[in-house]
Design a protein around this motif. Structure first.
Motif, PDB file in Angstrom:
ATOM      1  N   ILE A 608       0.874  -1.177   0.000  1.00  0.00           N
ATOM      2  CA  ILE A 608       0.000   0.000   0.000  1.00  0.00           C
ATOM      3  C   ILE A 608       0.907   1.222   0.000  1.00  0.00           C
ATOM      4  CG2 ILE A 608      -1.805   1.249   1.239  1.00  0.00           C
ATOM      5  CD1 ILE A 608      -2.597  -1.406   2.543  1.00  0.00           C
ATOM      6  N   THR A 609       0.859   2.009  -1.082  1.00  0.00           N
ATOM      7  CA  THR A 609       1.764   3.150  -1.220  1.00  0.00           C
ATOM      8  C   THR A 609       0.971   4.455  -1.333  1.00  0.00           C
ATOM      9  OG1 THR A 609       1.819   2.852  -3.622  1.00  0.00           O
ATOM     10  CG2 THR A 609       3.516   1.740  -2.330  1.00  0.00           C
ATOM     11  N   GLY A 610       1.700   5.561  -1.210  1.00  0.00           N
ATOM     12  CA  GLY A 610       1.078   6.873  -1.329  1.00  0.00           C
ATOM     13  C   GLY A 610       0.050   7.151  -0.262  1.00  0.00           C
ATOM     14  N   VAL A 611       0.293   6.664   0.949  1.00  0.00           N
ATOM     15  CA  VAL A 611      -0.681   6.793   2.034  1.00  0.00           C
ATOM     16  C   VAL A 611      -0.646   8.202   2.622  1.00  0.00           C
ATOM     17  CG1 VAL A 611      -1.254   6.009   4.360  1.00  0.00           C
ATOM     18  CG2 VAL A 611      -0.605   4.350   2.587  1.00  0.00           C
ATOM     19  N   ALA A 612      -1.806   8.846   2.700  1.00  0.00           N
ATOM     20  CA  ALA A 612      -1.899  10.180   3.305  1.00  0.00           C
ATOM     21  C   ALA A 612      -2.175  10.085   4.795  1.00  0.00           C
ATOM     22  CB  ALA A 612      -2.998  10.998   2.613  1.00  0.00           C
ATOM     23  N   ASP A 613      -3.086   9.196   5.176  1.00  0.00           N
ATOM     24  CA  ASP A 613      -3.441   9.014   6.588  1.00  0.00           C
ATOM     25  C   ASP A 613      -2.865   7.675   7.039  1.00  0.00           C
ATOM     26  OD1 ASP A 613      -4.595   8.598   9.062  1.00  0.00           O
ATOM     27  OD2 ASP A 613      -6.540   9.455   8.497  1.00  0.00           O
ATOM     28  N   LEU A 614      -1.677   7.711   7.643  1.00  0.00           N
ATOM     29  CA  LEU A 614      -0.974   6.481   8.003  1.00  0.00           C
ATOM     30  C   LEU A 614      -1.727   5.683   9.054  1.00  0.00           C
ATOM     31  CD1 LEU A 614       1.578   4.797   7.547  1.00  0.00           C
ATOM     32  CD2 LEU A 614       2.688   6.101   9.362  1.00  0.00           C
ATOM     33  N   GLU A 615      -2.313   6.367  10.027  1.00  0.00           N
ATOM     34  CA  GLU A 615      -3.038   5.646  11.079  1.00  0.00           C
ATOM     35  C   GLU A 615      -4.232   4.908  10.499  1.00  0.00           C
ATOM     36  OE1 GLU A 615      -5.518   6.263  15.265  1.00  0.00           O
ATOM     37  OE2 GLU A 615      -4.544   7.990  14.315  1.00  0.00           O
ATOM     38  N   ALA A 616      -5.005   5.575   9.644  1.00  0.00           N
ATOM     39  CA  ALA A 616      -6.191   4.937   9.074  1.00  0.00           C
ATOM     40  C   ALA A 616      -5.816   3.731   8.224  1.00  0.00           C
ATOM     41  CB  ALA A 616      -6.977   5.953   8.246  1.00  0.00           C
ATOM     42  N   ALA A 617      -4.749   3.885   7.428  1.00  0.00           N
ATOM     43  CA  ALA A 617      -4.324   2.774   6.575  1.00  0.00           C
ATOM     44  C   ALA A 617      -3.832   1.591   7.407  1.00  0.00           C
ATOM     45  CB  ALA A 617      -3.224   3.249   5.635  1.00  0.00           C
ATOM     46  N   THR A 618      -3.112   1.895   8.475  1.00  0.00           N
ATOM     47  CA  THR A 618      -2.597   0.818   9.338  1.00  0.00           C
ATOM     48  C   THR A 618      -3.743   0.115  10.052  1.00  0.00           C
ATOM     49  OG1 THR A 618      -0.544   2.075   9.680  1.00  0.00           O
ATOM     50  CG2 THR A 618      -1.010   0.280  11.223  1.00  0.00           C
ATOM     51  N   VAL A 697       3.874  -4.166   7.960  1.00  0.00           N
ATOM     52  CA  VAL A 697       5.127  -3.416   8.041  1.00  0.00           C
ATOM     53  C   VAL A 697       4.829  -1.954   7.727  1.00  0.00           C
ATOM     54  CG1 VAL A 697       7.501  -3.228   7.230  1.00  0.00           C
ATOM     55  CG2 VAL A 697       6.362  -5.463   7.254  1.00  0.00           C
ATOM     56  N   VAL A 698       5.093  -1.078   8.684  1.00  0.00           N
ATOM     57  CA  VAL A 698       4.788   0.344   8.551  1.00  0.00           C
ATOM     58  C   VAL A 698       6.075   1.123   8.231  1.00  0.00           C
ATOM     59  CG1 VAL A 698       3.887   2.385   9.736  1.00  0.00           C
ATOM     60  CG2 VAL A 698       2.860   0.134  10.159  1.00  0.00           C
ATOM     61  N   ARG A 699       6.054   1.868   7.126  1.00  0.00           N
ATOM     62  CA  ARG A 699       7.173   2.707   6.694  1.00  0.00           C
ATOM     63  C   ARG A 699       8.474   1.903   6.612  1.00  0.00           C
ATOM     64  NH1 ARG A 699       3.964   6.249   4.518  1.00  0.00           N
ATOM     65  NH2 ARG A 699       3.468   8.152   5.699  1.00  0.00           N
ATOM     66  N   PRO A 700       8.561   0.940   5.695  1.00  0.00           N
ATOM     67  CA  PRO A 700       9.761   0.104   5.592  1.00  0.00           C
ATOM     68  C   PRO A 700      11.035   0.899   5.301  1.00  0.00           C
ATOM     69  CG  PRO A 700       8.327  -0.174   3.677  1.00  0.00           C
ATOM     70  CD  PRO A 700       7.550   0.581   4.686  1.00  0.00           C
ATOM     71  N   GLN A 701      10.915   1.994   4.549  1.00  0.00           N
ATOM     72  CA  GLN A 701      12.113   2.777   4.240  1.00  0.00           C
ATOM     73  C   GLN A 701      12.726   3.375   5.498  1.00  0.00           C
ATOM     74  OE1 GLN A 701      13.512   2.957   1.054  1.00  0.00           O
ATOM     75  NE2 GLN A 701      15.213   3.708   2.301  1.00  0.00           N
ATOM     76  N   THR A 719      10.479 -11.717   6.661  1.00  0.00           N
ATOM     77  CA  THR A 719      10.436 -13.184   6.719  1.00  0.00           C
ATOM     78  C   THR A 719       9.774 -13.699   7.997  1.00  0.00           C
ATOM     79  OG1 THR A 719      12.626 -13.326   7.781  1.00  0.00           O
ATOM     80  CG2 THR A 719      12.558 -13.341   5.371  1.00  0.00           C
ATOM     81  N   ARG A 720       9.065 -12.838   8.719  1.00  0.00           N
ATOM     82  CA  ARG A 720       8.443 -13.268   9.973  1.00  0.00           C
ATOM     83  C   ARG A 720       7.028 -13.811   9.787  1.00  0.00           C
ATOM     84  NH1 ARG A 720      12.460 -14.575  12.514  1.00  0.00           N
ATOM     85  NH2 ARG A 720      13.358 -14.356  10.433  1.00  0.00           N
ATOM     86  N   ALA A 721       6.359 -13.486   8.678  1.00  0.00           N
ATOM     87  CA  ALA A 721       4.957 -13.868   8.487  1.00  0.00           C
ATOM     88  C   ALA A 721       4.845 -15.267   7.900  1.00  0.00           C
ATOM     89  CB  ALA A 721       4.258 -12.865   7.573  1.00  0.00           C
ATOM     90  N   THR A 722       3.917 -16.055   8.420  1.00  0.00           N
ATOM     91  CA  THR A 722       3.694 -17.396   7.890  1.00  0.00           C
ATOM     92  C   THR A 722       2.580 -17.432   6.842  1.00  0.00           C
ATOM     93  OG1 THR A 722       2.086 -17.969   9.611  1.00  0.00           O
ATOM     94  CG2 THR A 722       4.409 -18.403  10.089  1.00  0.00           C
ATOM     95  N   GLN A 723       1.624 -16.470   6.900  1.00  0.00           N
ATOM     96  CA  GLN A 723       0.481 -16.536   5.990  1.00  0.00           C
ATOM     97  C   GLN A 723       0.255 -15.261   5.181  1.00  0.00           C
ATOM     98  OE1 GLN A 723      -3.175 -18.290   7.638  1.00  0.00           O
ATOM     99  NE2 GLN A 723      -2.014 -18.860   9.469  1.00  0.00           N
ATOM    100  N   LEU A 724       0.230 -14.097   5.875  1.00  0.00           N
ATOM    101  CA  LEU A 724      -0.142 -12.858   5.195  1.00  0.00           C
ATOM    102  C   LEU A 724       0.857 -11.752   5.519  1.00  0.00           C
ATOM    103  CD1 LEU A 724      -3.992 -12.884   5.975  1.00  0.00           C
ATOM    104  CD2 LEU A 724      -2.885 -13.599   3.840  1.00  0.00           C
ATOM    105  N   LEU A 725       1.160 -10.927   4.508  1.00  0.00           N
ATOM    106  CA  LEU A 725       2.096  -9.820   4.673  1.00  0.00           C
ATOM    107  C   LEU A 725       1.539  -8.589   3.968  1.00  0.00           C
ATOM    108  CD1 LEU A 725       4.907  -8.609   5.416  1.00  0.00           C
ATOM    109  CD2 LEU A 725       5.741  -9.531   3.237  1.00  0.00           C
ATOM    110  N   THR A 726       1.478  -7.467   4.707  1.00  0.00           N
ATOM    111  CA  THR A 726       1.063  -6.188   4.134  1.00  0.00           C
ATOM    112  C   THR A 726       2.121  -5.145   4.455  1.00  0.00           C
ATOM    113  OG1 THR A 726      -1.309  -6.682   4.318  1.00  0.00           O
ATOM    114  CG2 THR A 726      -0.676  -4.358   4.175  1.00  0.00           C
ATOM    115  N   VAL A 727       2.524  -4.383   3.442  1.00  0.00           N
ATOM    116  CA  VAL A 727       3.553  -3.346   3.596  1.00  0.00           C
ATOM    117  C   VAL A 727       2.922  -1.996   3.292  1.00  0.00           C
ATOM    118  CG1 VAL A 727       5.791  -2.504   2.800  1.00  0.00           C
ATOM    119  CG2 VAL A 727       5.361  -4.977   2.939  1.00  0.00           C
ATOM    120  N   ILE A 728       3.033  -1.066   4.243  1.00  0.00           N
ATOM    121  CA  ILE A 728       2.436   0.270   4.088  1.00  0.00           C
ATOM    122  C   ILE A 728       3.553   1.306   4.035  1.00  0.00           C
ATOM    123  CG2 ILE A 728       0.887   1.990   5.093  1.00  0.00           C
ATOM    124  CD1 ILE A 728      -0.537  -0.272   6.549  1.00  0.00           C
ATOM    125  N   ASP A 729       3.626   2.025   2.926  1.00  0.00           N
ATOM    126  CA  ASP A 729       4.690   3.019   2.750  1.00  0.00           C
ATOM    127  C   ASP A 729       4.121   4.402   2.456  1.00  0.00           C
ATOM    128  OD1 ASP A 729       7.197   3.971   2.757  1.00  0.00           O
ATOM    129  OD2 ASP A 729       7.925   2.736   1.099  1.00  0.00           O
TER     130      ASP A 729
END
Length: 729
Positions: A608-618, A697-701, A719-729
């Motif tokens: 998920i990229t280009g997030v304006a409201d980080l809390e809402a997206a998380t 994962v919040v703000r990987p950069q 590499t910690r997730a066994t089933q689902l992974l979401t990255v928010i940048d």
């Protein structure tokens, strides 16, 4: 895995454990009755009755002590074997018990019948289909961990022998009807078994990428060694060191059979006896404290005169004025230091000072009574005794580390070792000179270095007749009465640890790639004569100078043969998640060991990229993932955002509905997500050794940018997730 299934299995095992404790109580009553009968035999009035009394009372007392000691962790293992070998399960525990019919109820772990509990592996199951470990708190069963060892024998028994815990994944793989999948499972079993049964001498180094089971193999190796040569490893001790309290709790869950006094389970902040640290320094400070050159700084510090100690002493004796000035005291200090560790010179201090003063006596009146009279007079001189104690006090490592909080002192001893900026980093981390040091995990190796440089205060003798009851010190080691008074000076306390007690028979290190040079020195001291098991993956290293750490590791293992084992199959991550992590590693130039992931879910990681409201997206991502998985969800954030995201989590009513036990406290180095901590907030380093059903994962950069090894840290996170992974940048 169904929580109902786990609950049913726990209830089933609880019923058996309750039965065992009832039998334990009955056995205790029988032993007490035997003791009473023995006492009665002694009243028969003949010698035979006395002999019978002594024998019966002795045996009864021995059994009662054994039964009393067995209450904690009484039942810890269960074996389900092929029907042609044994149709009934075998339970293994701390002692052997028989039921009212004299049939075996619980097998003593030392008995030959229990050997298979330690020896069975997936490659050589010895007819064991399922090995189950019971986690108990007193008489209550609190958890189960299963291993499927015989996949062929398991076919058709899935309903009778459900697999719970991490073993469920191997069961799922083994049940696959695809021929290729079966061969992969066999490969996993074979390569792990080779490492478990490697030679006991030297060093077994287990490497491999994320999810290949390095830790599990290392722990099974420890159990294997303890069983095959228990006398050696119980007498010498086994030290298991992990990166955090999370790892320590994991060990307690997987290998309760190691819960003996011979095994020391310690995180890196607990390696030094009597000291515990749970927080990490900032990366820049940690890089300074972990560097190999800190050993030289600690060596120099341990040789310094104690700040505030007297720099001269003057006394009038007969017709002479006797003086010990700064220069002469410096010579005496160097002489004493050349004879061994500082604290070990305590018994020689008074005599050294006395000799130096006697050599200054020139007058005929002073010399006429001789040296013995001179010494007696000094021993009665309070000013001299106070000077001796102040000039050469017994020193604790923590006190000496505190000297470095003084900028002028640090500048003097660090000349040519640390840059001005590195000195400023240290001073900032230790705070003002008026406050006590709040030790970090990175401070513990420095404390240990000082401890060895200083040496122990001479220890008490075994014969208590040689112990002064007021001073608590060996009077025979001290040369004079003044030495006795000097050694008991104000504030003196015997150290909580003894250097001589440190070496172990075996040392196991997990996440070895993260050890700093100073941590390698610290752990190396505990394993000078030990065999070792070392587990790690260089690509996951959080130490920025791997060459320096490699040199320290080589020094710690000097002279030991190294046996290398590599694990190549990832069965933690889905293939989709690990492909995403591996692509990141290749993109940023990590020299990563890329294992093959054998399990596919068909669900790709989400970006998920280009997030304006980080809390809402998380919040939206966490709520969605919590609804899709039944287990834990980790929110991984940059260090600077941890408090902010904790506050978000505390206010999210949607998460509270889906995950009623979610907590708003960040997981630190000693926290362990339990079944009730379904949603947790972590930093990148916090994720070491952990796994979650889903990760956000919040703000990987920002995670990547927060340290020199941020890329490796982010790779670990992915590499910690066994089933689902979401990255928010």
């Amino acid at each position: 895995m169904s929580e109902d299934l786990v609950g049913r299995e726990v209830d089933r095992e609880q019923a058996f454990v309750d039965r065992v404790y009832r039998q334990l109580a009955d056995s205790a009553k029988a032993a007490q009755e035997l003791a009473r009968e023995g006492q009665a035999r002694g009243k028969l009035g003949h010698e035979g009755g006395l002999v019978e009394r002594d024998a019966m009372v002795f045996q009864a007392a021995k059994r009662i002590a054994q039964l009393d000691a067995a209450h904690e962790g009484l039942v810890f293992g269960r074996l389900d074997l092929r029907p042609e070998v044994d149709e009934e399960p075998r339970y293994v525990g701390r002692i052997g018990l028989r039921d009212e019919n004299r049939d075996s109820l619980l097998i003593d772990w030392r008995a030959p019948a229990a050997a298979v509990f330690y020896q069975a592996t997936a490659a050589e199951p010895h007819s064991v289909i399922r090995r189950r470990v019971l986690r108990c708190a007193g008489p209550k069963v609190v958890g189960l961990e299963d291993e499927l060892l015989d996949a062929e024998g398991y076919e058709g028994r899935e309903d009778d022998l459900p697999i719970v815990g991490e073993g469920a994944l191997m069961a799922q793989l083994s049940r696959a009807r695809d021929r290729t999948m079966h061969s992969i499972v066999a490969t996993i079993q074979a390569e792990q078994d080779k490492a478990i049964r490697a030679p006991s001498k030297g060093v077994v180094a287990i490497s491999g990428g994320p999810g290949v089971g390095k830790t599990v193999v290392a722990l099974h190796r420890a159990a294997y060694l303890l069983y095959t040569d228990r006398r050696r490893y119980e007498s010498g001790g086994v030290l298991i060191v992990g990166p955090s309290g999370v790892f320590m709790n994991y060990i307690a869950r997987v290998l309760p059979s190691l819960g003996e006094t011979a095994v020391a389970l310690r995180s890196l902040g607990e390696v030094v006896d009597g000291v515990k640290a749970t927080r990490h320094d900032e990366p820049a400070v940690a890089a300074v404290k972990g560097a190999a050159k800190m050993a030289e700084l600690m060596r120099r510090t341990a040789r310094q005169q104690a700040p505030g100690s007297p720099t001269e002493f003057k006394i009038f004796y007969r017709d002479d004025v006797l003086t010990l000035d700064r220069g002469r005291l410096g010579q005496l200090r160097r002489t004493l230091m050349s004879q061994g560790r500082r604290n070990r010179q305590l018994p020689r201090v008074v005599s050294t000072l006395t000799d130096a003063l006697w050599r200054q006596v020139r007058s005929e009146r002073g010399r006429e009574r001789g040296k013995d009279s001179f010494e007696d007079e000094l021993l009665d001189n309070t000013a001299f005794l106070e000077f001796a104690h102040a000039w050469w006090p017994p020193l604790e490592a923590r006190t000496v580390l505190g000297w470095l909080r003084e900028p002028e002192f640090l500048s003097r001893v660090a000349e040519g070792v640390l840059t001005g900026e590195e000195q400023r980093q240290l001073l900032k981390s230790w705070g003002s000179t008026s406050d006590p040091i709040d030790l970090s995990i990175e401070d513990i190796p420095l404390l240990d270095e000082l401890r060895y440089a200083l040496g122990d205060v001479p220890e008490k003798p075994a014969d208590e007749r040689d112990v002064d009851p007021e001073l608590g010190i060996n009077v025979q080691e001290l040369l004079t009465a003044s030495d006795r008074e000097f050694a008991s000076g104000p504030g003196w306390q015997p150290p909580k640890y003894r250097i001589e007690d440190d070496p172990f028979a075996h040392v196991l290190i997990d996440e070895a790639q993260d050890l700093t040079p100073m941590q390698w020195r610290m752990v190396g001291r505990r394993g000078r004569t030990a065999s070792w098991t070392i587990v790690g993956d260089p690509a996951q290293s959080s130490w920025p100078v791997p060459e320096e750490a490699a040199a320290a590791r080589a020094e710690a293992l000097e002279g030991k043969a190294v046996h290398e084992f590599h694990l190549s199959t990832n069965y933690r991550n889905s293939a989709e998640i690990y492909a995403y992590a591996a692509a990141y590693a290749e993109r940023v130039g990590l020299d990563a060991d890329l294992p093959t992931a054998v399990r596919s879910t068909g669900v790709e990681p989400e970006e998920i990229t280009g997030v304006a409201d980080l809390e809402a997206a998380t919040r939206e991502a966490v709520v969605r993932l919590a609804g899709q998985v039944s287990g834990t969800v980790g929110i991984v954030v940059p260090v600077a955002r941890r408090a902010e995201v904790n506050a978000w989590l505390a206010s999210w009513s949607e998460v509270a509905e889906d995950a009623p036990h979610a907590r708003a406290a960040a997981v630190d180095a000693h926290a362990t997500p339990s079944g009730e901590d379904r949603v947790v907030v972590l930093t990148g380093l916090d994720t070491k050794g952990l796994e979650f059903d889903a990760i956000v994962v919040v703000r990987p950069q920002e995670i990547e940018d927060e340290s020199a090894t941020g890329r490796a840290t982010l790779y670990v996170v992915l590499t910690r997730a066994t089933q689902l992974l979401t990255v928010i940048d």
